[in-house]
Design an enzyme around this catalytic site. Sequence first.
Site, PDB file in Angstrom:
ATOM      1  N   GLY A 209       0.769  -1.061   0.052  1.00  0.00           N
ATOM      2  CA  GLY A 209      -0.043   0.037  -0.164  1.00  0.00           C
ATOM      3  C   GLY A 209       0.846   1.358  -0.138  1.00  0.00           C
ATOM      4  O   GLY A 209       1.873   1.261  -0.483  1.00  0.00           O
ATOM      5  N   SER A 210       0.553   2.273   0.618  1.00  0.00           N
ATOM      6  CA  SER A 210       1.008   3.671   0.347  1.00  0.00           C
ATOM      7  C   SER A 210       2.313   3.794   1.006  1.00  0.00           C
ATOM      8  O   SER A 210       3.215   4.645   0.744  1.00  0.00           O
ATOM      9  CB  SER A 210       0.049   4.665   1.152  1.00  0.00           C
ATOM     10  OG  SER A 210      -1.162   4.746   0.572  1.00  0.00           O
TER      11      SER A 210
END
Length: 501
Positions: A209-210
């Site tokens: 993810g981020s």
Amino acid sequence: HLLEQTPTEVAEQIAPILQRPVEDIAKLLSQPTTSVRLERWLSEEAADSIKKMGIAGIDFIPQQRRIYPQQDLAAEIVGYVDIDHRGQAGLEKSLETTLKQPEYRIEVLQDGEGRLIPNEVPSNITKADTAILQLTLDARLQRVARQSLQQQIDRFGAVRGAAVVMDAHNGEILVLATQPTYDPNRYFDYHKTPELFKNWAVTDLYEPGSTFKPINVAIALDAGVITPDTVLYDAGVMQIGDATISNFDGGGSGGSLSISEILATSSNIGMVHMMELMPRKDYYQWLKKIGVDQKTGIDLPAEGIGQIKSEEEFISYRIEPAAASFGQGLSLTVMKMVQLHGILANGGLLVTPHVVRGLVDETRQINKVQELPAPQRIFRQTTANRVVEMMTSVVEEGTGKSAKIKGYRYGGKTGTAQKAAAEGGYSDAKITSYVGIFPAQAPRYVVMAVVDEPVGREALGSTVAAPIVKAILEELITIEAIPPTHPQELNKPREELQYPP
């Protein structure tokens, strides 16, 4: 049937020493067998206490045993040996040949006060046999990490968690903790949960993810497709084929954003636009260059290998690089993510994480167990420094504000990723993470926490994982006596001071 007393009578005498219920021991002693094991391991004190009772029918079998005085503190790293002294996990398995020592028979005498005195020491004991394996871990940091992990796991009803601290200069691992864990002294008590014996921060893959976004920013900067002054438009939502991509807030428009603002607000749309400035083939080659699909080379067993789509698929379908731009559609281990952020922290070099410092002999000389690969240049130093500088905005103004430490500046990045479903696509479960590069100026440490499947709408990287990293950093600051970079924040203005009446 060899007992001269009833099973219950015997059980009542030994239960307090074994610290087990009387009825459990009585049940064992009542079995229709010629022998039964009452306890696998006994301390010498406990064995002596039972021997003094003189209970006919109870025998003791001496065995060698590996003792782990730190219990579960570093079980996922150290591992354990079984009853046959075979390494079954961790360093006990990967360094079994190094750790195994010849068995020596040493005769001892007893003095008048009962103390044991060696009668003769074997002459064939070598320096190698008495060497101590020294690890890179810091027990104080490891303890704080484990406590913080468990606190957040309990608070959010999560399945498991992991925390790692790496010295980005040389790859030394100061913390590697996974929760829940086990006590290697009593490995046999965990036969119903064998998954605890693996170090999932090293073995298991996840979609980051981020927390992968800063790596992509470094790729785009180093490739020259953006500059720190580049501005991109975030409409909040975009359509790619059948896929709808939105920001974590469900589609709120961010408007025109600088690269620092894209990181601070964790804009998925901004990241897609940024990576689409680069030819897909070039982006794919960069993912190969940084080693997403390669092991870190850590000196622990069963390391997982990251996965990315085939080059043909990545280039042919626009959704693949788009998903990779915000850390989905590719998978790697927690340790690989730490290694990648280490590239940013040390000025652009890929170093090999490791937990073994070497063998320390009687002269206190450290002899390496294995030679580590030379650091490999990945990004220009100016690129790495600029990305860390951008990451400070995440902590100061963005999604990582919950992990801000007064008086200090450091780079951070939150992550809240959907988990891939076994049947394809994504499930409702999520995995939250937070990574810190500390300090911002002349950074040295990478600190990362990952919590798997926390429950609730408020379960985000900023609320679940960030507090763990903050707790570890605060302890690190104390242990290393790291002076504040912004001491003025620690001094309250005079008008804020309160005096007693």
